[in-house]
Design an enzyme around this catalytic site. Structure first.
Site, PDB file in Angstrom:
ATOM      1  N   GLY A  27       0.814  -1.223   0.000  1.00  7.05           N
ATOM      2  CA  GLY A  27       0.000   0.000   0.000  1.00  7.05           C
ATOM      3  C   GLY A  27       0.840   1.262   0.000  1.00  7.05           C
ATOM      4  CB  CYS A  28       3.708   2.312   2.081  1.00  5.52           C
ATOM      5  SG  CYS A  28       2.829   2.219   3.662  1.00  5.52           S
ATOM      6  CB  THR A  29       5.154   0.376  -2.800  1.00  2.72           C
ATOM      7  OG1 THR A  29       6.110  -0.058  -1.822  1.00  2.72           O
ATOM      8  CG2 THR A  29       5.818   0.471  -4.160  1.00  2.72           C
ATOM      9  CB  ALA A  42       5.606   6.215  -2.421  1.00  2.00           C
TER      10      ALA A  42
END
Length: 152
Positions: free
Chosen positions: A43-45, A48
């Site tokens: 999710g964070c990738t 970003a």
């Protein structure tokens, strides 16, 4: 969560290159401050990379994008290089900004309760006040949602 119209808490943290970043250094510009749980997670990738994809839209409006997590400077550097992230990532291992922005909260995953960063974004105005709060954002649409808000 902090409220729209309140003064954004200042902080001093290190970015992915080891440089000192202070929120107050950006007075006179709008700032997107987005908090995320961890580098290199799915999710964070996606979040970003969505900010990186829409980065020109922010840059053309003279808006600074800053991602914040408790990961180390070294982790941020690898993350930024791996995905060619053109914006600032600051390391907050002591939870200075994370707690000041009230995003360190109880989370439940598969029935297990733990403390962690709740994915949240703040749009901060030129005068340092909060213009928009986006709690529990979706990683894939967070950047586009902020740009849409700015177009309205």
């Amino acid at each position: 969560m902090l409220q729209v119209g309140t003064k954004a808490p200042d902080f001093t943290l290190s970015d992915q290159n080891g440089n000192t970043v202070q929120l107050s250094d950006f007075l006179g510009k709008k700032v997107v401050l987005y908090f995320y749980p961890r580098d290199n997670t799915p999710g964070c990738t996606r979040q970003a990379c969505a900010f990186a994809q829409d980065y020109e839209g922010f840059r053309s409006k003279d808006i600074v994008v800053i991602g914040v997590s408790k990961d180390s400077v070294a982790s941020h550097k690898k993350f930024a290089e791996k995905y060619e992230l053109p914006f600032i990532l600051v390391s907050d291992p002591e939870l200075q900004a994370i707690q000041a922005y009230d995003v360190w909260q109880e989370k439940k995953l598969y029935g297990k309760v733990s403390m962690g960063v709740v994915r949240t974004s703040y749009l901060i105005g030129e005068d340092g006040t909060i213009l928009q709060v986006l709690p529990k954002v979706k990683p894939d649409t967070n950047a586009a949602d902020i740009l849409a808000f700015l177009q309205a």
